[in-house]
Design a protein around this motif. Sequence first.
Motif, mmCIF file in Angstrom:
data_model
loop_
_atom_site.group_PDB
_atom_site.id
_atom_site.type_symbol
_atom_site.label_atom_id
_atom_site.label_comp_id
_atom_site.label_asym_id
_atom_site.label_seq_id
_atom_site.Cartn_x
_atom_site.Cartn_y
_atom_site.Cartn_z
ATOM 1 N N HIS A 1 3.058 12.719 -1.846
ATOM 2 C CA HIS A 1 1.973 11.815 -2.233
ATOM 3 C C HIS A 1 0.589 12.442 -2.047
ATOM 4 O O HIS A 1 -0.391 11.961 -2.617
ATOM 5 N N LEU A 2 0.501 13.485 -1.251
ATOM 6 C CA LEU A 2 -0.793 13.986 -0.787
ATOM 7 C C LEU A 2 -1.432 15.008 -1.715
ATOM 8 O O LEU A 2 -0.749 15.812 -2.347
ATOM 9 N N GLU B 1 4.168 8.780 -12.079
ATOM 10 C CA GLU B 1 4.074 7.378 -11.684
ATOM 11 C C GLU B 1 5.438 6.729 -11.828
ATOM 12 O O GLU B 1 6.068 6.815 -12.887
ATOM 13 N N LEU B 2 5.877 6.094 -10.750
ATOM 14 C CA LEU B 2 7.203 5.498 -10.703
ATOM 15 C C LEU B 2 7.070 4.004 -10.426
ATOM 16 O O LEU B 2 6.465 3.608 -9.429
ATOM 17 N N GLY C 1 5.499 -4.915 -10.482
ATOM 18 C CA GLY C 1 4.162 -4.552 -10.920
ATOM 19 C C GLY C 1 3.475 -3.476 -10.114
ATOM 20 O O GLY C 1 2.318 -3.132 -10.405
ATOM 21 N N PHE C 2 4.130 -2.905 -9.109
ATOM 22 C CA PHE C 2 3.537 -1.828 -8.322
ATOM 23 C C PHE C 2 3.945 -0.469 -8.899
ATOM 24 O O PHE C 2 4.935 -0.353 -9.620
ATOM 25 N N VAL C 3 3.171 0.545 -8.560
ATOM 26 C CA VAL C 3 3.439 1.894 -9.049
ATOM 27 C C VAL C 3 3.286 2.884 -7.900
ATOM 28 O O VAL C 3 2.280 2.860 -7.176
ATOM 29 N N LEU C 4 4.269 3.749 -7.732
ATOM 30 C CA LEU C 4 4.182 4.848 -6.772
ATOM 31 C C LEU C 4 3.663 6.085 -7.509
ATOM 32 O O LEU C 4 4.210 6.464 -8.554
ATOM 33 N N SER C 5 2.634 6.702 -6.964
ATOM 34 C CA SER C 5 2.068 7.908 -7.562
ATOM 35 C C SER C 5 2.315 9.093 -6.634
ATOM 36 O O SER C 5 1.995 9.018 -5.442
ATOM 37 N N TYR C 6 2.902 10.152 -7.177
ATOM 38 C CA TYR C 6 3.159 11.326 -6.343
ATOM 39 C C TYR C 6 3.245 12.572 -7.216
ATOM 40 O O TYR C 6 3.380 12.505 -8.435
#
Length: 231
Positions: A118-119, A164-165, A170-175
């Motif tokens: 994520h960083l 983006e996952l 409605g949430f999105v994980l960005s990594y």
Amino acid sequence: MKAETAYHGAMGQLFAAQATNSAYNAHTDRPAMLGLAGDVAGLSVLDLGCGAGHYAADLLARGAARVVGVDGSESLLCAARERIGDGADLHHHDLEEPLTFLADQSFDLVVMALVYHHLDAREQLLAEIRRVLRPGGALLVSTTHPTGDWTYFGGSYFADERAELPFGDGFVLSYWRMTLEQFLGELLSAGFVLERLLEPRAAEEAREIDPRRYDKTHNRPSFLAVRLRRP
């Protein structure tokens, strides 16, 4: 614009709830990381991206003398306090910033579970980890598996980009998508020595909880976990 690493508000609350008994977090990544940790009795442990405190609680239960948890999400730290009470020293801090509140060579073990990808400021954080680890101390890192990401997102395996996952409602994980070469290269370039590498599969308990994800982890790589040493 600086990346947002932490899971805030309702997203953090959802993650805290799911991580408690999910096939991926509770029964794939966590057993692998705790296995890599080995005997932690009497050790001073730093849990970076400690989330809702699941790893910290297990480390304390296994005899760690001191656990310090750091996370950028107050909602996740609230869940961690409920889980651990006063058992760990918890800090609200953005991992994109230096760990200035931690002393040099003050930890035997650093755990970074499913947060590294994520960083943005990974080189800075690795330098900080090396500073706070005692010589001979260990660093455990888990991440999404490079080939798993390639299979899911498509395109080039060598893509160096944020993905983006979808997560929850409605949430999105960005990594960051990273090749195996980049992931290991960054860790080794920071001065760490690789000791073990795992491609974790879900534990048997996950078969009843989530058979689809259990089967998925046993048929294609989903996570990668490594143990490194600070010389």
